[in-house]
Design a protein around this motif. Sequence first.
Motif, short mmCIF file in Angstrom:
data_model
loop_
_atom_site.label_atom_id
_atom_site.label_comp_id
_atom_site.label_asym_id
_atom_site.label_seq_id
_atom_site.Cartn_x
_atom_site.Cartn_y
_atom_site.Cartn_z
N ASP A 2 0.84 -1.20 0.00
CA ASP A 2 0.00 0.00 0.00
C ASP A 2 0.88 1.25 0.00
O ASP A 2 1.68 1.47 0.91
N GLU A 3 0.72 2.06 -1.01
CA GLU A 3 1.57 3.25 -1.15
C GLU A 3 1.36 4.24 -0.02
O GLU A 3 2.29 4.90 0.44
N LEU A 4 0.10 4.36 0.46
CA LEU A 4 -0.18 5.30 1.53
C LEU A 4 0.54 4.92 2.81
O LEU A 4 1.07 5.77 3.53
N VAL A 5 0.59 3.61 3.12
CA VAL A 5 1.30 3.13 4.31
C VAL A 5 2.78 3.47 4.20
O VAL A 5 3.40 3.96 5.15
N VAL A 6 3.34 3.22 3.01
CA VAL A 6 4.77 3.51 2.81
C VAL A 6 5.04 5.01 2.95
O VAL A 6 5.99 5.43 3.62
N ALA A 7 4.18 5.82 2.35
CA ALA A 7 4.38 7.27 2.38
C ALA A 7 4.31 7.81 3.81
O ALA A 7 5.17 8.60 4.22
N ILE A 63 18.73 5.63 5.76
CA ILE A 63 18.67 6.74 4.80
C ILE A 63 18.95 6.22 3.39
O ILE A 63 18.30 6.62 2.42
N LYS A 64 19.89 5.26 3.27
CA LYS A 64 20.17 4.66 1.96
C LYS A 64 18.94 3.91 1.44
O LYS A 64 18.60 3.97 0.26
N HIS A 65 18.29 3.19 2.36
CA HIS A 65 17.09 2.43 1.97
C HIS A 65 15.99 3.37 1.48
O HIS A 65 15.30 3.08 0.50
N LEU A 66 15.85 4.50 2.15
CA LEU A 66 14.83 5.47 1.74
C LEU A 66 15.16 6.07 0.38
O LEU A 66 14.26 6.35 -0.43
N ALA A 67 16.45 6.28 0.13
CA ALA A 67 16.85 6.87 -1.15
C ALA A 67 16.43 5.97 -2.32
O ALA A 67 16.04 6.46 -3.38
N ASP A 84 12.20 6.00 -6.54
CA ASP A 84 11.70 5.56 -7.85
C ASP A 84 10.27 5.07 -7.78
O ASP A 84 9.55 5.09 -8.78
N ASN A 85 9.84 4.61 -6.59
CA ASN A 85 8.53 3.96 -6.48
C ASN A 85 7.48 4.83 -5.81
O ASN A 85 6.31 4.83 -6.21
N ILE A 86 7.87 5.57 -4.78
CA ILE A 86 6.87 6.35 -4.02
C ILE A 86 6.45 7.57 -4.83
O ILE A 86 7.29 8.34 -5.31
N GLN A 87 5.14 7.75 -4.98
CA GLN A 87 4.63 8.87 -5.75
C GLN A 87 3.94 9.93 -4.88
O GLN A 87 3.58 10.99 -5.38
N VAL A 88 3.71 9.64 -3.59
CA VAL A 88 3.04 10.60 -2.72
C VAL A 88 3.97 11.79 -2.48
O VAL A 88 5.11 11.61 -2.02
N PRO A 89 3.54 13.01 -2.80
CA PRO A 89 4.45 14.17 -2.75
C PRO A 89 5.10 14.39 -1.38
O PRO A 89 6.30 14.65 -1.31
#
Length: 1008
Positions: free
Chosen positions: A459-464, A485-489, A493-498
Amino acid sequence: MSAAPAYSEDKGGSAGPGEPEYGHDPASGGIFSSDYKRHDDLKEMLDTNKDSLKLEAMKRIVAMIARGKNASDLFPAVVKNVACKNIEVKKLVYVYLVRYAEEQQDLALLSISTFQRGLKDPNQLIRASALRVLSSIRVPIIVPIMMLAIKEAASDMSPYVRKTAAHAIPKLYSLDSDQKDQLIEVIEKLLADKTTLVAGSVVMAFEEVCPERIDLIHKNYRKLCNLLIDVEEWGQVVIISMLTRYARTQFLSPTQNESLLEENPEKAFYGSEEDEAKGPGSEEAAATTLPARKPYVMDPDHRLLLRNTKPLLQSRSAAVVMAVAQLYFHLAPKAEVGVIAKALVRLLRSHSEVQYVVLQNVATMSIKRRGMFEPYLKSFYIRSTDPTQIKILKLEVLTNLANETNIPTVLREFQTYIRSMDKDFVAATIQAIGRCATNIGRVRDTCLNGLVQLLSNRDELVVAESVVVIKKLLQMQPAQHGEIIKHLAKLTDNIQVPMARASILWLIGEYCEHVPRIAPDVLRKMAKSFTAEEDIVKLQVINLAAKLYLTNSKQTKLLTQYVLSLAKYDQNYDIRDRARFTRQLIVPSEQGGALSRHAKKLFLAPKPAPVLESSFKDRDHFQLGSLSHLLNAKATGYQELPDWPEEAPDPSVRNVEVPEWTKCSSREKRKEKEKPFYSDSEGESGPTESADSDPESESESDSKSSSESGSGGSSSESDNEDQDEDEEKGRSSESDQSEEEGKKRQMKKRKKVPEGQEGGSSSDEGSDSSSSSSESEMTSETEEEQELLHRVAGEGLAVDYTFSRQPFSGDPHMVSVHIHFSNSSDTPIKGLHVGTPKLPAGISIQEFPEIESLAPGESATAIMGINFCDSTQAANFQLCTQTRQFYVSIQPPVGELMAPVFMSENEFKKEQGKLTGMNEITEKLTLPDTCRSDHIVVQKVTATANLGRVPCGTSDEYRFAGRTLTSGSLVLLTLDARPTGAAQLTVNSEKMVIGTMLVKDVVQALTQ
């Protein structure tokens, strides 16, 4: 042509089975009838001379009004019947006129004389109805007539008419505020009314017209308190709200004075006894120093209000219960506020609208008085059927109630909530996990690891939302979390929530020195998609470019110029301005101002970590239960809750010449006469006990306190004083706790050492009776002796304690504690026992048998059991002798809260597989050379924690297992001591707080 018959059928009076019944209802007329023919049948019935037809017509008209239909065109026909002699018709006419008098003022004025005659009707209902209609005609011309009518009605023999007069007062005041002085006189007269029917209405009028005239309440305060239980529910809410504000202006704050009492109770206690030992002259000195301390004594009128409102917590009306709850929260001592928790939890079974209001107030209360709702934690668990707004409020309460003891349970609940289909609720849950991590430092790493695992959620919202919360948590310890921080970077490419993309870019820019290789590549990707990004992301891309330009200009100089050029021509003026501002600031030029020299300080300045606070934190300045509190904004008509006065106003203003309702306080006055020196403390403890116990036990506690006050012995006096100080410190005890304490006293009496033993024999036998094998048990104790009471503070009595790690015979869930007593004074110490403890929720104590006498130079050992409820909270209790009481405290290391478990290697791996994720805590450490042998590692781990060793196939790995004493939760410890590199310590446990604390203690023991 086929439409014509249908039209004629519709116009007729007959209606089909699926059509509305308007054609049959003479009160409403046909659907297509013209306006001038509407209600003709009703008008004819009202014009007849038959009372039965008039009554039937009025019933139909009132029924129309009840259904919400407009009947205003019947006003002329109805108003003519106001002089009808039939009482039933007249009552219904007045009901109609009250509804439409304000709309048809001109026609109503024509009947003024009829209304005035109605004010003198022998029927009280007619008199009240006439006054109600008169006050509904809002025309300034009739103000004098209304004033005269209200004054006459205020002296009426019928309480119902006087109640109606009270209702008319606010209407007249809103019409003409110049009449305020005359209306205040009427209010003052009605406030003296002794009937319950009038009380609520007149207080409402008082609140509307002159809430600042507090002097009108003085003489009626006690009467209102005693009438409160019999007033209707609407009146109870109004009176309680008014009395809350009154009490805040007339009484001293009980909580402020409690804190003064708790500052140094032991010093005052010892000082008073030393003075007694010196002689009679010292008593005079003590009496002169006592007023300087100014001990708090609750005003009897303050106590009267609390005592008379407490039964209303059982009211069937949610509004009344909420009113009493806010009164106790704003007025009651800390020890007594807890009684409202159970009543508020009961309201959570009501409709969702009631739940919403109650939870708003509970959320505010739980910030300041968290312990009040901790026993009811499960009542705030979220059901799948709850509406979203209820879920979010319950989540707020659970977050406020989270502490080191219950945080494992709360986090397990949160893990379940994340799988919900309600996206807003899931986002709120992730924010709640972040708040828990901020407030409870020991679970911060656990929460962070759990949130990182959520980054792989579909779920993108959970990730965002997880990214946004992780960003806030990483600001607290950025250096330790470069991998995250590396993992978040990689997620850019995938997360689209601003908001999530912006948070990741901010983190990379702020801590670019931790990811020097990844940061330029992220900027390259962002530059590609710059024009398609949202505004909030574009701003962070500009920030990232500026920070990388300042720290790594070789790699990012061209990229930064490219990003700034794109931003220079963006459609949003904020982005254009930011780009121009940033270019002038970071790119050196001849025209560059003084700011460009400080660009690094501006962009790379250390930022404070955000404070995640509850949205209800500052709401308590609004009165609880009010609309302003619900909206978190001052609503029209809201009256501020006054601050407590510095000094108490004169209480004699509430005295009345013949006070029938104050007989209940005569007993307290007799106590003060009998014993003036200790009356302050008794007046404080007595009401506290009565408020915390059941109503049936109030008389028993009163008689008990009076008998103690009459005893006059020095020991009983000191007991009373200590008891009062302890009650000021402790929580409010429920009736079931008092029953348990009573049982403990009986057990203590049965376990007394036999009389007739003196000197060393009594102490020896006392210790033998408590533990027949104390010597053998002492050999298994791994903890050093810790001091419980120093011999100077104990006046010759020294007390130490150790944790024996043996099962406690009385209760296997308790920690066995050896207490070592030694008498270094010149006189024997008699009657050593544990006083009645005031313990936090869940913690309990099994006292040791009383030691009757301890001769000079002798020592004794006793065993007591303490159930710490799987927490490291201290158990506070009193060690008592025949003459003294000493406050002591035992706080266990986390390793003493468990017992060893023996299992095979396969069983260990199977159980360890069940306890992963947030139930697993891992820490890397470097073992010193002195801690490389098998014997020393096992010795240090088992000395730190009471665990059993589990066999292991590899030589460099150590495994230990145990269970917590209270809940029986498994605690599994694994140490991977590799010959090269850092060792790794892993603890798996359902109790995450215990696991985190155990890792810390074991690492400290192994690295020393």
